[in-house]
Design an enzyme around this catalytic site. Structure first.
Site, PDB file in Angstrom:
ATOM      1  N   GLY A   1       0.792  -1.214   0.000  1.00  0.00           N
ATOM      2  CA  GLY A   1       0.000   0.000   0.000  1.00  0.00           C
ATOM      3  C   GLY A   1       0.826   1.267   0.000  1.00  0.00           C
ATOM      4  N   VAL A   2       0.132   2.393  -0.073  1.00  0.00           N
ATOM      5  CA  VAL A   2       0.769   3.707  -0.119  1.00  0.00           C
ATOM      6  C   VAL A   2       1.337   4.057   1.250  1.00  0.00           C
ATOM      7  CG1 VAL A   2       0.357   6.156  -0.508  1.00  0.00           C
ATOM      8  CG2 VAL A   2      -0.783   4.460  -1.937  1.00  0.00           C
ATOM      9  N   GLY A   3       2.488   4.716   1.265  1.00  0.00           N
ATOM     10  CA  GLY A   3       3.021   5.245   2.511  1.00  0.00           C
ATOM     11  C   GLY A   3       4.416   4.766   2.830  1.00  0.00           C
ATOM     12  N   SER A   4       5.060   5.496   3.739  1.00  0.00           N
ATOM     13  CA  SER A   4       6.459   5.237   4.059  1.00  0.00           C
ATOM     14  C   SER A   4       6.659   3.903   4.757  1.00  0.00           C
ATOM     15  CB  SER A   4       7.004   6.372   4.938  1.00  0.00           C
ATOM     16  OG  SER A   4       6.977   7.605   4.262  1.00  0.00           O
ATOM     17  N   VAL A   5       5.751   3.521   5.661  1.00  0.00           N
ATOM     18  CA  VAL A   5       5.961   2.294   6.429  1.00  0.00           C
ATOM     19  C   VAL A   5       5.847   1.071   5.524  1.00  0.00           C
ATOM     20  CG1 VAL A   5       5.093   0.863   8.307  1.00  0.00           C
ATOM     21  CG2 VAL A   5       5.228   3.336   8.598  1.00  0.00           C
TER      22      VAL A   5
ATOM     23  N   GLU B   1      -1.533  -1.503  -6.431  1.00  0.00           N
ATOM     24  CA  GLU B   1      -2.222  -0.326  -6.947  1.00  0.00           C
ATOM     25  C   GLU B   1      -1.241   0.790  -7.263  1.00  0.00           C
ATOM     26  OE1 GLU B   1      -4.949   0.847  -3.935  1.00  0.00           O
ATOM     27  OE2 GLU B   1      -3.417   1.016  -2.393  1.00  0.00           O
TER      28      GLU B   1
ATOM     29  N   GLY C   1      -7.132   1.493  -1.247  1.00  0.00           N
ATOM     30  CA  GLY C   1      -7.309   0.135  -1.736  1.00  0.00           C
ATOM     31  C   GLY C   1      -7.094  -0.927  -0.687  1.00  0.00           C
TER      32      GLY C   1
END
Length: 501
Positions: free
Chosen positions: A265-269, A290, A384
């Site tokens: 998924g989206v994001g730094s972690v 995605e 998502g």
């Protein structure tokens, strides 16, 4: 002849080039528009900015649909100008977030695979305009997307009129990496014939009706870089825990050494945890996601990954400059699809994905909150994560165990908002370990989560709550008067840590 016109291979459309200001003048109060763009990539830029300029002089309000978050500060400028009545389905801008939480903007948060179904089925009502960024228009009438496909295809097909932004700042090497496929209407739909991340089932661009093209606007503004932070000590430890879990699955025979296709998924972690695969023994990896962030290109460069499919490419500034300068090195190993295909439940289940997404918080029974701070304030949206969490072979959620310098525990007695119920969550990971909660009853799940995921400063406190809740009984024990007391304590005293009695 203006060399830019070579990007418009349909001669009749060359006469429809207009300024961004003229195109913006066609959009009036009460209209609904669909904008290209997915996680700050491939978003329409010139006309939205012209809309803001117009709205600052003569107020009006519109409904804005997109693929996901918009870049170049557009959502923030929309919020400041006050021209947006409703925003759908995802955003990540602090100013837009404030307008949503104040109630000034009505925000519809839903699964990213669902927007196209709502548009196609008429749930959203009519879209007056679609505004789509493109590399150009082919001689056979295909609109060639740039760094994302998102919802551009369904917007272009179902909006009454179309405005195309041709972005000369986007590299022409992007042409050929898109696979544009739109399913039939519900009730008449055939199976989506995709059985591998590498499959191509559509066209290299979006088929458009030239008669619907109201105008074409030139644009030369690059995408916004993604604010991805590099891996740190905690995320490196989290990656190690994830690798330990995966090794255990391979040893138990539940996974092969190649691993199933991966979604992150989206994001730094999530990006940092995915990055941890580079130094692992796992090879021949494929991604079906995605969004493709920095870590995906590191995996491709290292030889650990061989192919990646998504709906958008979202990169930090350094990676954007490096990747697009050498894009020919990657283009045969990438494909970009509409988000209703990248996030489609049918395909996610068929491919048996390994899904990694970020949580804001989760509770001791495995319910995950991805969207709401303290249960009421919207952060970005579910995106998502629900598409993948509900349908993946393995739904893994990651988060650091605390936030705000330890004043907030990200593992609580009861999640203040639930986006992913205990039924859709398989594995939870923090820097203190992982909890595999598959095939466990609620009390068993709580024991695993408290022992393996909670920060030591909060572990005794959560264990005490669990012990007292069990004394009251129930299949899923809770003390209702205390279930959200940690959030109330933070609101009142600025920390979730209880003072010694």
């Amino acid at each position: 002849m203006d060399q830019r016109l070579e990007r418009i291979q349909l001669p009749a459309l060359r006469e429809r080039v207009v300024s961004a200001q003229q195109a913006a003048s066609w959009i009036t109060d009460g209209m609904a528009i669909g904008l290209s763009g997915f996680t700050r990539a491939g978003d329409a830029k010139a006309v939205p900015n012209a809309l803001v300029e117009r709205g600052e002089k003569a107020p009006f309000r519109i409904d804005v649909y997109s693929g996901a978050s918009l870049g170049c500060g557009i959502d923030g400028r929309f919020a400041q100008s006050g021209i947006v009545r409703k925003r759908v389905p995802y955003q990540s801008d602090s100013l837009m977030r404030a307008s949503i939480n104040s109630g000034e903007v009505q925000f519809v948060d839903h699964h990213l695979s669902q927007t196209a179904e709502w548009v196609r089925g008429g749930v959203t009502g009519p879209l007056d305009f679609a505004i789509i960024e493109a590399l150009g228009i082919s001689e056979d009438g295909l609109l060639i997307p740039t760094t994302s496909v998102g919802n551009s295809m369904v917007f272009a097909h179902h909006a009454d009129q179309l405005i195309i932004e041709i972005n000369t700042a986007q590299p022409m090497e992007l042409e050929g990496i898109h696979d544009c496929y739109e399913p039939e209407a519900l009730g008449m739909r055939q199976p989506i014939p995709l059985v591998s991340p590498r499959d191509r089932i559509g066209t290299k661009g979006i088929p458009i009706d030239p008669a619907k093209v109201k105008g074409i606007v030139w644009n030369d503004q690059p995408d916004s870089p993604s604010p991805i932070e590099p891996p740190d000590a905690d995320t490196n430890i989290m990656a190690g825990h994830l690798l330990d879990f995966l090794r255990g699955e391979v040893q138990a025979g539940r996974l092969s050494e190649k691993l199933p296709p991966i979604q992150s998924g989206v994001g730094s972690v999530a990006n940092a945890v995915l990055h941890g695969l580079i130094d692992s023994e796992f090879e021949g990896l494929e991604l079906y996601s995605e969004v493709l962030q920095d870590a995906v290109f590191d995996l491709l460069d290292s030889g650990k990954a061989s192919f990646a499919s998504a709906s958008a490419i979202t990169l930090s500034a350094d990676y954007m400059e490096r990747i697009y300068r050498n894009f020919s090195h990657y283009r045969d190993r990438l494909v970009l699809r509409p988000q209703e295909i990248s996030n489609h439940p049918e395909i996610i289940r068929r491919l048996g994905l390994l899904s990694i997404n970020t949580a804001l918080e989760f509770d001791m029974y495995g319910n995950v909150n991805s969207t709401h701070v303290a249960g009421t304030k919207m952060m970005n949206g579910i995106g998502g994560s629900g598409d993948f969490g509900r349908n993946a072979q393995l739904a893994i959620f990651v988060t650091k165990s605390t936030a705000k310098n330890g004043r907030i525990s990200c593992v609580v007695p009861f999640a203040s908002h639930i986006d992913h119920t205990e039924h859709d969550v398989d594995v939870l990971v923090t820097e203190y370990g992982f909890a595999d909660i598959r095939n466990l009853a609620p009390r068993e799940r709580a024991e695993q989560i408290i022992a393996n995921c909670v920060h030591p400063d909060y572990r005794p406190q959560l264990q005490d709550y669990f012990n007292r809740a069990m004394a009251q009984g129930g299949h899923t024990p809770h003390i209702l008067s205390e279930a959200l007391s940690w959030h109330e304590l933070y609101t009142r005293e600025g920390t979730m840590i209880k003072k010694a009695q």
